[in-house]
Design an enzyme around this catalytic site. Structure first.
Site, PDB file in Angstrom:
ATOM      1  N   ASP A 201       0.846  -1.179   0.000  1.00  0.00           N
ATOM      2  CA  ASP A 201       0.000   0.000   0.000  1.00  0.00           C
ATOM      3  C   ASP A 201       0.891   1.242   0.000  1.00  0.00           C
ATOM      4  O   ASP A 201       1.777   1.377   0.851  1.00  0.00           O
ATOM      5  CB  ASP A 201      -0.906   0.007   1.240  1.00  0.00           C
ATOM      6  N   ASN A 209      -2.964  12.977  -3.816  1.00  0.00           N
ATOM      7  CA  ASN A 209      -4.107  13.426  -4.627  1.00  0.00           C
ATOM      8  C   ASN A 209      -4.611  14.793  -4.173  1.00  0.00           C
ATOM      9  O   ASN A 209      -4.931  15.661  -5.001  1.00  0.00           O
ATOM     10  CB  ASN A 209      -5.248  12.412  -4.547  1.00  0.00           C
ATOM     11  N   ASP A 218      -1.963   9.639 -10.519  1.00  0.00           N
ATOM     12  CA  ASP A 218      -1.829   8.640 -11.580  1.00  0.00           C
ATOM     13  C   ASP A 218      -0.364   8.425 -11.958  1.00  0.00           C
ATOM     14  O   ASP A 218       0.067   7.293 -12.205  1.00  0.00           O
ATOM     15  CB  ASP A 218      -2.619   9.073 -12.816  1.00  0.00           C
ATOM     16  N   GLU A 244      -4.650   2.430  -4.435  1.00  0.00           N
ATOM     17  CA  GLU A 244      -3.188   2.464  -4.252  1.00  0.00           C
ATOM     18  C   GLU A 244      -2.654   1.166  -3.646  1.00  0.00           C
ATOM     19  O   GLU A 244      -1.520   1.104  -3.177  1.00  0.00           O
ATOM     20  CB  GLU A 244      -2.795   3.651  -3.367  1.00  0.00           C
TER      21      GLU A 244
END
Length: 325
Positions: A201, A209, A218, A244
């Protein structure tokens, strides 16, 4: 000349898929019901023949199917080595085929199996005397069968890639994992070999973000996927599990070895510097590690890897933890 071995599950997948989907095209092309039924075996041989390195039984199956379709007493599948010599790759199953000596001077009826100017092999029928010289419609039947098998395999490959690949990272997706993990675990059990799983993770990804935008997120995901691929073997299964979160299946790998792989991935991720519109992102990753136990199911294996990941996060992130039981 020895050929590389193609995994049996890959051969079976292509053969079954080509036979199931393309037989409908053959049903239209072949009016004779008996010939249509005989073509089923031909499709198994054709599908296997189209793999990069077919095994001998694929050639035998195709040769035998050709004999059943034409009624010829004997059939060999041949590939020309040069002008004077032929390599016998497979024979039909009739007793006559095995008993009859074959030489380049033998009278043969030759049928080339080709598509789009590429010859995949050559069928030679014995004896080629009198009425047996007739083609029995074999050329047309196999031409259609080969073309259908080629179209089917191309469509299957494209469809399978789209349905089992994450479009952003180009890694296998969760669907690919779900369709592969049971088989990988069963193979490990049958051969009494280890198998381990990593659950990964990206740390504080929501912050990336929020601070830099989803386009930057991205870019981080794509860069991490590239890093992940560089740290695992071709035989491993790296997966974008969701968001993620990533997962890696490591066949032939014990927990202690899997921990080494996890640490390699962690360090490689820590060294990343990913340029984005408003700056540079330095991601880190937390990783949970576990090995397959005798009575594991796919669900219990993933659940244990997830527990190990939770421990890694609880330990401050950017670290690896093992959950053994």
């Amino acid at each position: 000349m020895a050929a590389m071995t193609t995994p049996s599950h890959v051969r079976q997948l292509h053969a079954a898929s080509a036979q199931t989907l393309a037989v409908h095209e053959l049903a239209v092309l072949l009016a004779d019901h008996a010939t249509e039924q005989a073509s089923y075996g031909a499709f198994e041989g054709l599908a296997a023949l189209l793999l990069p390195n077919p095994e001998p039984d694929a050639y035998d199956a195709l040769a035998d199917a050709a004999r059943r379709m034409t009624g010829a007493e004997a059939a060999w599948l041949l590939v020309p080595e040069d002008e004077h010599e032929w390599l016998v790759l497979g024979r039909s199953m009739s007793a006559v085929a095995f008993a009859e000596a074959f030489t380049p001077e033998s009278r043969l009826r030759i049928v080339h199996l080709s598509s789009e100017d590429e010859i995949y092999g050559t069928l030679a029928f014995w004896p080629a005397d009198g009425e047996d010289d007739a083609a029995h419609g074999l050329e047309e039947a196999f031409e259609h069968a080969l073309a259908a098998a080629l179209r089917t395999r191309k469509a299957l490959d494209e469809s399978r890639h789209l349905s089992t690949t994450d479009p952003l990272t180009d890694l296998p997706n969760r669907r690919a994992f779900d369709t592969s993990i049971s088989r990988m675990m069963a193979l490990a059990r049958r051969n009494q070999r280890p198998l381990s799983v990593l659950m990964l993770d990206l740390d504080h990804f929501k912050h990336v973000n929020d601070a830099y935008g989803h386009d930057a997120g991205d870019e981080v995901l794509k860069a991490f996927a590239t890093t992940l691929l560089g740290c695992v073997r071709a035989s491993d299964l790296p997966v974008r599990y969701g968001g993620e979160e990533f997962l890696v299946v490591l066949p032939e790998t014990r927990e202690s070895e899997a921990l080494e792989v996890a640490e390699k991935i962690r360090l490689a991720t820590q060294r990343l510097a990913i340029p984005v519109a408003c700056g540079v992102v330095h991601p880190t990753v937390s990783i949970g590690v576990t090995g397959m136990q005798p009575h594991d199911t796919p669900e219990s294996l993933v659940s244990r890897a997830d527990k190990a990941l939770y421990r890694a996060k609880a330990s401050g992130r950017n670290c690896c933890r093992i959950e053994s039981t």
